[in-house]
Design a protein around this motif. Structure first.
Motif: not given
Length: 256
Positions: A51-57, A90-103, A59-61, A69-70
């Motif tokens: 929850a803190q990560a989504t509030r403080l950081l 904590a990192l997972a909700p911030l990922l998008t695109g290829e980084a999200q698919r990698a996760y 999303k990756m673009t 970013f990491l």
């Protein structure tokens, strides 16, 4: 006799006083412990890292530098005191695109490890240590780009190549030797050895010796000729496949 009885009475009174004192102290300790427990129960629980990560950081673009970013994420995690076991979640909700698919391509056991998640993301985006080594050797100076920026980029590639996994100084030296020797090998050897992915000098030497047994020394590039005198070259790999030449002229065999 009277003195003895009097002495015993004094000892008994003293023991009773000590017992009463200990009972009083025990009661106070229990009261203090109860007060501490009550105060702890009234405290507001700290939010979880996810929850803190989504509030403080943000999303990756698509325009973000993945490594930067990491690094920002890791700095935030250290500052907020998150347990490293929680970093991947904590990192997972911030990922998008290829980084999200990698996760999401990782098995559950690996997806819980931030080290594994980071390695997979960088590899998917061509930022693995092997890729960094390739980019390091292909790097060229650009006259119109500030020298400071180019030095920083080259340093980043070198660190990502040589310092990934927190190696010892000896292991860093071995990485340089392995890379240099691998690049100096003939093409056929380089392909065969590279497929074995040697990680140290011992593994590299064993892979080269095995390649020597498959590709005899001296079987490098050779020159063949058509009957009309025009030549073409072929590499040692041609010995292991059929040589096909689309031409009206016939070929003079040069494999012998």
């Amino acid at each position: 006799m009277e003195d003895v009885l009097q002495r015993l009475a004094e000892v008994s009174i003293r023991q009773q006083q000590i017992a009463e004192h200990l009972a009083t102290r025990l009661g106070r300790t229990e009261d203090e412990l109860a007060a501490v427990r009550a105060a702890a129960a009234q405290r507001v629980p700290l939010p979880e890292p996810r929850a803190q990560a989504t509030r403080l950081l943000p999303k990756m673009t698509a325009d973000d530098d993945v490594e930067a970013f990491l690094q920002v994420f890791e700095n935030t995690a250290h500052r907020e005191g998150w347990l490293e076991d929680e970093w991947a979640r904590a990192l997972a909700p911030l990922l998008t695109g290829e980084a999200q698919r990698a996760y999401f391509s990782l098995p559950l056991t690996s997806a819980d490890s931030y080290v594994e998640v980071k390695r997979e993301i960088l590899a998917r985006l061509g930022l693995s240590p092997v890729s960094a080594a390739q980019q390091f050797h292909e790097w060229e100076y650009k006259p119109r780009v500030p020298a400071r920026a180019q030095a920083a980029e080259l340093s980043r590639l070198a660190q990502h190549w040589l310092l990934a996994g927190n190696p010892t100084p000896t292991q860093v030296a071995e990485r340089v030797v392995v890379n240099r020797l691998l690049r100096a090998l003939p093409r056929a050897h380089r392909q065969a050895v590279g497929m074995r992915d040697p990680r140290d000098v011992r593994e590299l030497v064993e892979a080269i010796e095995l390649a020597d047994a498959v590709h005899p020394s001296g079987a490098g590039d050779r020159l063949c000729y058509f009957e009309d005198g025009k030549g073409f070259s072929y590499t040692a790999e041609a010995e292991y496949s059929t040589l096909m030449v689309e031409s009206s002229g016939s070929v003079i065999c040069c494999l012998c």
